[in-house]
Design an enzyme around this catalytic site. Sequence first.
Site, PDB file in Angstrom:
ATOM      1  N   ASP A 183     -14.620   0.904  39.376  1.00 29.74           N
ATOM      2  CA  ASP A 183     -13.793  -0.297  39.436  1.00 29.74           C
ATOM      3  C   ASP A 183     -14.283  -1.451  38.572  1.00 29.74           C
ATOM      4  O   ASP A 183     -13.523  -2.328  38.223  1.00 29.74           O
ATOM      5  CB  ASP A 183     -13.588  -0.758  40.887  1.00 29.74           C
ATOM      6  CG  ASP A 183     -14.874  -0.716  41.688  1.00 29.74           C
ATOM      7  OD1 ASP A 183     -15.938  -0.715  41.050  1.00 29.74           O
ATOM      8  OD2 ASP A 183     -14.816  -0.685  42.927  1.00 29.74           O
ATOM      9  N   ASP A 196     -17.167   6.619  44.346  1.00 32.76           N
ATOM     10  CA  ASP A 196     -17.835   5.454  44.921  1.00 32.76           C
ATOM     11  C   ASP A 196     -17.864   5.614  46.423  1.00 32.76           C
ATOM     12  O   ASP A 196     -17.065   6.367  46.966  1.00 32.76           O
ATOM     13  CB  ASP A 196     -16.917   4.215  44.768  1.00 32.76           C
ATOM     14  CG  ASP A 196     -16.960   3.653  43.413  1.00 32.76           C
ATOM     15  OD1 ASP A 196     -17.894   3.970  42.691  1.00 32.76           O
ATOM     16  OD2 ASP A 196     -16.042   2.864  43.099  1.00 32.76           O
ATOM     17  N   ASP A 216     -18.014   0.149  34.442  1.00 33.43           N
ATOM     18  CA  ASP A 216     -17.641   1.539  34.720  1.00 33.43           C
ATOM     19  C   ASP A 216     -16.760   2.129  33.622  1.00 33.43           C
ATOM     20  O   ASP A 216     -16.595   3.345  33.545  1.00 33.43           O
ATOM     21  CB  ASP A 216     -16.875   1.631  36.047  1.00 33.43           C
ATOM     22  CG  ASP A 216     -17.772   1.364  37.239  1.00 33.43           C
ATOM     23  OD1 ASP A 216     -18.992   1.546  37.087  1.00 33.43           O
ATOM     24  OD2 ASP A 216     -17.258   0.976  38.293  1.00 33.43           O
TER      25      ASP A 216
END
Length: 905
Positions: free
Chosen positions: A644, A331, A648
């Site tokens: 998170d 990310d 996901d």
Amino acid sequence: MEQVLGHLGVDPSKGLSTGEVGVRLARYGQNRLPDPPRKSLWVRLFGQLANPLVLTLLGAALIAVVVGVSTHGDQGFLTKFGDAIAILLIVIVNAVLGFVQESRAEAALDALKSMTAPTARVRRNGDVTVVNADELVPGDMLEIEAGDFVPADARLLQTIDFAAEEAALTGESAPAGKDARQPVADDMPLAERSTMVFLGTTVVRGKGRAVVVATGSQTELGKIGEMIASTPDEKTPLEQRLESFGRRILWACLGISLLLFAWGMIKGGRAWHELLLEAVSFAVAAIPEGLPAITTITLALGMQRMAKKGAVVRKLLAVETLGAASIICTDKTGTLTQNEMTVRFVFASFRRYRVTGEGYDPRGHLQADGSPPVDQAPQSAVEGKLPPTLDYLLATAALCTNATLEIDNDTQRWKVIGDPTEGALLTLAAKGGRAKESVALSHTVVRELPFDSDRKRMTVVTLDQHGREVAHVKGSLDVLLSLCVKIATDEGVRGMTDDDRARVQGEADKMSGDALRVLAIARRVRPSVDNPEEALTLLGIVGMKDPPRAGVKEAIRTCRDAGIRIVMITGDHPITAVAIARELELWTDGDEAITGSELSKMSEDELRARAMRLRIFARTTAEQKLRIVNAFRALDHVVAMTGDGVNDAPALKQAHIGVAMGRSGTDVARQAADLVLADDNFATVVDAIREGRSIYRNIQKFIFFLLSSNAGLAVAVFVVSFIKGALPPTPLQILWINLVTNGLPALALGVDPPDPGHMKEQPRPSKAGLLGARDFFGVGFVGVVMGLAAAGLYVFPPEAAHGDIGFIRAMAFTLLALSPLFHAFSCRSQTRSIVSQRPFISLPLLLACVISAAVHLVAVLVPALRPVFRTFPMAESEWFLVIGLSFAIIPAVEILKAITRARAT
Ligand code: ATP
């Protein structure tokens, strides 16, 4: 609802007081389901004995007793039964050691588990705080949202677009919609109770407020008496491979010992039971029994070290897989960057305002390009002196939020409770005199469409002081531009033209190019009930800075050296993502960035063909993460993936190493992950990979050490008894070396300090075996050198021995015990010479070898033990000879390493 609250004696706006929580905790107990019964100490200790190898050893001890009893003559008790007693002692020592190691590994795992124990957000004493889930009591006011585990049974008081997955309880895996306002009948089945949430289920959509009605064993789950799925004890592939490897060696050794036995019988001259004892013990002794235990303890200690650095491994498997990671999909926000947002620019009514100030501190100004600062208006004034568009924009920013700002008691700095993006907008609003508290006075929230990474927007509908409904919307510009039909200017609202769109987009691109994250802000007066997010009026855009995290740049460099490719997967705009990648030196020539919508048009083959050039996936959805993982997996990469959100979880499971964020991540993501980052920091993933590589290397080191030293023993016994027809080292002597003197150095190799060069090498191929052909050749080579050195004493006996075979055997025993202690130092690297190993000294190994040597000396020097170990006092020259021959293994292995290095260049 009121009835429930009254019954539980709680005011929903304040929650319980600390004192009341204490009283209820004492009455109802902790919110915990009873732990599954643990195996008792004795069961676990005896469990160590129920192992084929130990049973074989016990068989050997029994034969030794038979041999002792049937030995005629008047030798002492110790001489007769020394072998049997010593074998039994070794079995006991081994069992205790195994038990201690197992307990240590278990304690380490338990400690790690408690680090990822679930927490809950509750309102107590009027404030929302985070507490450990097991401290919840009936009456606690819960705040729950998508991604959370439901920590107790609770009655919903408020819900926004809420759904929970209740498969653990009802078997139904489709999410169950919940609505706090629904009526419920007493006899309604669990699956249909839409005003309740239950322990053991997860929230998959929306958010809500609820009051705890039952905890621990009083909950529905507790009543069923079922445990929440706990991770079963799993053996890692490494342990499985070692076990099957061990079994194969066991059979090979049993075969050889049978041959030895048959050979002895054919040659004649020795009692059958003596030969049998020798054969059985040889088999057991030639097997590296310590391997599985040392592997488990090495993995467990490695996990502890990782946890100290903030990387909590949830599955043992991850430790070994980490070392092979070749791709990290990460990310951006919060992992590569600090997730500490500060708005730097606002663009409203075609005017650009620069924003001053730091962090979430509301002190600062908005200054239009080329004009004096827009003065901070009095906190209470909603209708200040601001230009009208800016005024609306700030008010919307202050209303479309769930975050709040407060001063941290410890640091005395302003901090955000909630989403940092929203915190930045609140700070901005406050700088313009539109603090949330004052704006909220004239608005009542009636509805909320929560933010979600896939929708990329959030809406709050309020009732303003004129009694009108107003939708306040914020989100990514690309999404909002397509929803806006009008644009607000200081001269009034008008239809948005293509030119307006282009101007706003141009401004946004400029901000993105400066690595700013751009958010659009819009609103709609009297929105439609069905879809409050249509036909909006654009108020403007803001650009916020999210600085890179400290240490990330270095970690990226380390990955480059280590042959690990980093791929950024972000919900943000591609231009912002590329700008940040450049800032972090992640972006290199030839790299490409694509967006989620471009990705959705690509076929799997196209994706695979381009995958290794793609550095950035921007504006992606969670579902696309799964595609990206699969593409890299198909290219034979070992993939680590961070995530998170609730969405996901599938990608985290699919990746070889799912990495969840400990602070900002959801419970669902954490549960799906193999590794949880306590500090959400990318650099910690790299630290964990470094540790993973070093653990794997260390395991290779001690396996090589144990196998090659065992090979030395096997060759010695084989040559001496088969070829020379003489008395080989006794079974007890072999066991002693195998289990006692070799154990400590093997453990020390397991904690050998990492070679700083580890992160300069390419990742190991995912399918590579633990030991390669070269290592097996090395094992054979060391076996021959060590074994022949010992056999050499029999062939060329020193004069002082006067042909006494017992004395020669005692010398060979010491040689075979000391030689591995020298050899262990060579095992620290398969290629580097002993003098260029890094770090040069391994303290644990040095200490282990000194202790092992001292322990061996006790067996040789203490007169009472001499009959047991069949040792004799040696003269100085004999010591020199034995130590010299033991040491010979070092130059021999060095020559082999030099040849390997020469061939590699
Ligand atoms: P990453 O995926 O690397 O964490 P990100 O934080 O930009 O990056 P998301 O959180 O999925 O990804 O956000 C996607 C987009 O949604 C953002 O780029 C922003 O435009 C918008 N956004 C983010 N937070 C909010 C919010 N609280 N309200 C409205 N829109 C938001």
